[in-house]
Structure formats: C-alpha cells, structure tokens
Design a protein around this motif. Sequence first.
Motif, mmCIF file in Angstrom:
data_model
loop_
_atom_site.group_PDB
_atom_site.id
_atom_site.type_symbol
_atom_site.label_atom_id
_atom_site.label_comp_id
_atom_site.label_asym_id
_atom_site.label_seq_id
_atom_site.Cartn_x
_atom_site.Cartn_y
_atom_site.Cartn_z
ATOM 1 N N GLY A 18 0.765 -1.239 0.000
ATOM 2 C CA GLY A 18 0.000 0.000 0.000
ATOM 3 C C GLY A 18 0.793 1.285 0.000
ATOM 4 O O GLY A 18 0.208 2.362 0.164
ATOM 5 N N ALA A 19 2.113 1.214 -0.209
ATOM 6 C CA ALA A 19 2.908 2.450 -0.200
ATOM 7 C C ALA A 19 2.524 3.375 -1.349
ATOM 8 O O ALA A 19 2.489 4.605 -1.179
ATOM 9 C CB ALA A 19 4.391 2.112 -0.264
ATOM 10 N N VAL A 20 2.243 2.827 -2.519
ATOM 11 C CA VAL A 20 1.905 3.658 -3.673
ATOM 12 C C VAL A 20 0.589 4.397 -3.432
ATOM 13 O O VAL A 20 0.477 5.608 -3.663
ATOM 14 C CB VAL A 20 1.829 2.808 -4.952
ATOM 15 C CG1 VAL A 20 1.469 3.690 -6.152
ATOM 16 C CG2 VAL A 20 3.151 2.099 -5.202
ATOM 17 N N MET A 21 -0.416 3.668 -2.959
ATOM 18 C CA MET A 21 -1.685 4.321 -2.651
ATOM 19 C C MET A 21 -1.536 5.291 -1.478
ATOM 20 O O MET A 21 -2.208 6.336 -1.434
ATOM 21 C CB MET A 21 -2.744 3.268 -2.324
ATOM 22 C CG MET A 21 -4.131 3.842 -2.080
ATOM 23 S SD MET A 21 -4.775 4.795 -3.480
ATOM 24 C CE MET A 21 -5.126 3.462 -4.631
ATOM 25 N N SER A 22 -0.637 4.979 -0.545
ATOM 26 C CA SER A 22 -0.371 5.892 0.566
ATOM 27 C C SER A 22 0.209 7.207 0.061
ATOM 28 O O SER A 22 -0.132 8.283 0.571
ATOM 29 C CB SER A 22 0.590 5.247 1.565
ATOM 30 O OG SER A 22 0.026 4.089 2.148
ATOM 31 N N SER A 149 16.809 1.379 -13.021
ATOM 32 C CA SER A 149 15.903 0.428 -13.679
ATOM 33 C C SER A 149 14.471 0.948 -13.610
ATOM 34 O O SER A 149 13.849 0.939 -12.537
ATOM 35 C CB SER A 149 15.996 -0.951 -13.001
ATOM 36 O OG SER A 149 15.012 -1.826 -13.517
ATOM 37 N N TRP A 150 13.951 1.374 -14.736
ATOM 38 C CA TRP A 150 12.570 1.846 -14.783
ATOM 39 C C TRP A 150 11.583 0.688 -14.685
ATOM 40 O O TRP A 150 10.444 0.879 -14.257
ATOM 41 C CB TRP A 150 12.341 2.638 -16.063
ATOM 42 C CG TRP A 150 13.141 3.912 -16.087
ATOM 43 C CD1 TRP A 150 14.378 4.091 -16.621
ATOM 44 C CD2 TRP A 150 12.764 5.170 -15.517
ATOM 45 N NE1 TRP A 150 14.810 5.385 -16.432
ATOM 46 C CE2 TRP A 150 13.841 6.085 -15.766
ATOM 47 C CE3 TRP A 150 11.642 5.633 -14.849
ATOM 48 C CZ2 TRP A 150 13.798 7.397 -15.339
ATOM 49 C CZ3 TRP A 150 11.596 6.961 -14.432
ATOM 50 C CH2 TRP A 150 12.669 7.819 -14.675
ATOM 51 N N ASP A 151 12.020 -0.499 -15.064
ATOM 52 C CA ASP A 151 11.143 -1.671 -14.938
ATOM 53 C C ASP A 151 10.834 -1.965 -13.475
ATOM 54 O O ASP A 151 9.704 -2.342 -13.127
ATOM 55 C CB ASP A 151 11.804 -2.889 -15.591
ATOM 56 C CG ASP A 151 11.840 -2.795 -17.106
ATOM 57 O OD1 ASP A 151 10.965 -2.095 -17.660
ATOM 58 O OD2 ASP A 151 12.741 -3.391 -17.720
ATOM 59 N N ALA A 152 11.844 -1.837 -12.601
ATOM 60 C CA ALA A 152 11.614 -2.063 -11.174
ATOM 61 C C ALA A 152 10.598 -1.057 -10.625
ATOM 62 O O ALA A 152 9.738 -1.415 -9.805
ATOM 63 C CB ALA A 152 12.936 -1.945 -10.415
ATOM 64 N N ALA A 157 4.910 0.243 -8.985
ATOM 65 C CA ALA A 157 3.744 1.066 -9.297
ATOM 66 C C ALA A 157 2.509 0.207 -9.558
ATOM 67 O O ALA A 157 1.376 0.658 -9.363
ATOM 68 C CB ALA A 157 4.034 1.950 -10.510
ATOM 69 N N GLY A 158 2.723 -1.036 -9.971
ATOM 70 C CA GLY A 158 1.604 -1.935 -10.215
ATOM 71 C C GLY A 158 0.852 -2.336 -8.960
ATOM 72 O O GLY A 158 -0.254 -2.886 -9.058
#
Length: 366
Positions: A18-22, A149-152, A157-158
């Motif tokens: 939940g870090a991204v949504m945070s 690394s943009w893939d990481a 982000a997913g």
Amino acid sequence: MNIMLFVPHILVKDRFDGAVMSLLAAIAIGSLIAIVNAWCFQQFPQMGLPEILDQHLPKVLSLPLIAFTALTWMSGGIFVVYSFTRTMGIFFNPEMNEYLFLFIMVMACLFAGSRSSRSVQFALEVLLLLCAPLGLFILFKTTTDRLVSWDAMRVIAGYVRHPPSFRSVAAATFLFSGYLNMQIFNRLNPPGFRLKHRWLIPLLGASFAFFTFFIPIGFHGTIGVDQYMYLWSVTADSMVLKYGFVQRVVYLFLLVFSILSLMFVMNTYHCAMEMFKACWIQYQAKAEESPVPKSNWIICAIFGALSFAYASWSNDQKNQWATEWWLIGRFCVEIFATCITLIIVYLARKKTKVRAPRGGTANYGK
C-alpha cells in the motif's frame, strides 16, 4: 528533510502493501492541510500561532497547546541532527568521533536558531538559494543514470490497488509540512498578504514524493532496496560523475544535506524557542531583536544538551523507531491543529461580522 527522517525507508517497507496508494492519499491530504492552514494564517496577519491561541482561547487551553507544539518542533530537530551526524560519520569520515560532528552541528544551530525571526528568515532564503542548484542536479542525475531500472519502478507502481497504510500516509504527509513555519513566521507577513501560486504545493510535493520513493527502487531493485537504513545516502553513493572533478555523487549529496540539515535544525530550534517563550506570562512577540536576549541562548543551549542526551541513548534502530512514531504523532497533531485553527477563524470572522455597524459592510477577510 524527509530523507533524514526515514520517510523513504518507511515507504519502502510497505512497497508491496500500500505504499503507492499511501503516496497518492498523502498528496491529497497533505496538500489540503497545507492550503487550508495557509489560508487560515492569512486571516491573522503579523500574528503567530501563540498570539492567535492566546487571543481566542483561555490560558488553560492555549498554554498546553503551545507547549506541546514546542515539544514537537524540538524533537524533530533533535532527530534530524542525530541522523545527520550518523550519516556524516558513516559516509564521510568513519574514523572521526561522531560526537565531534554533533558538537559542530549543535553549535552552529544554537547560534543560528537563537537569532531573531527576521534573521532566521533571511538565512533560510540564502541557504535555499545555495543548495537548490546542487539538489536539482542530483535529482536530474538520478533520472538519467544508466544504472537506474525503470522496470523495477513499474513493478512497484503496479501495486497501486493495495489499500494505504496509516504509517505510510503519516510519513508521506511530512513532505507537505512546510506550512508549519507559518506558526512563527506569519508574524513577518504584513496585512493584506496573500500566498500566491498555491497550486505549486501539490505539484512540488508529488514530485518529491515520487522521487524519494521510486528512485532508490530503480537503483537497488524491488527486493534489495529494503536492505539499507540510510537509503538515499547509499543511492547517491551508487552514482558517479564520469566527467566531473568530484567523481562520487555522494559528496555532493552530503554537501546539500549539510546545508539542508542546518536549515531544518536552525528552524526547529528557533520555532521551539519562540513557542516556549510564549508560555511565559509577560512574553511579547518580536520579529527583530537586537541584541539577542539571554533567554534565547539559554533555551537553545538546552536543546543542544538534549541532542547530546538523545545521541548517548540512541542508536540506528532506536532512532528509526522514535522517528517513525514521531511522524505518526506529528500527522495526528497536524490534523487536530488544523481543526482548531479553522474553528478559531470561524469564530473570529463571526465576531467581526457581528461587531460591524448596522447597515455597513463587515471587512472580515476575503
């Protein structure tokens, strides 16, 4: 200064939970709190938080609130000065006594924080102009480095659909806490002052939030990124300047954060000092003081002594634990303080409207 207070480290621990949504929630909540507070303080020109509380609340309520706010300011400065000395000791000169770093930093902040509010304001502006170009260059370097690394980043982000955690939201909202300076420096704003370009608050806050969270993941990977405590210091040490006279970016990084740490601790010492002084019965707020009162030296010297006491008790793990709880407590205090300030503004505007002459127009703010 979110880097020195382990905000990226806290977010990285929740990167799969939940870090991204945070971050997204923190951008909305932090921007709202910052803009609302900026508007509230505009209703009281040339007044700081202590004067506002004393004018609209009884002493039995205003004094505890002012004292608690002062403790929050003071503890934030102590955490940063300790984290700074640990970082400098690990990455700059491991063989040097860390208490010597601490002594140098504390003495500089003691001298700077004890100045008048006008002097501190000027110092903040000058130091910001000095470190901004280097800071922007480091951010530019992080996004153009061939090792990132943009893939990481896309993988993390997913996980945006995972619900946010309270700890991560509380930590990420610290990026928007700059408005707290108005608790003291609003005394320097003249009547009619209006904060312009408030749309920059969410824009800049979101930019720094995503930078400080995603860039370390791009350098260290989705799994290895949580192996480091001083995350951004290690990230800066992962970059080199191929054609620069300073090869390791970490030296520029430490230079920038030496300036930023001085700014932050100077500011926290000064604001905490003014808050504690406001608890005295005969206190009179002054934007300029010459010569510097002895009380300023004494109070800031106590802050310095407490910084040494904390350093003697703390270690990396204890400091991380204390800082994490401080960020959570600060978030709760900010929400409570925002509600109190809104109530005071409502009562003040209502009182002014009632006192307006019949048939006239009450000039109680826009």
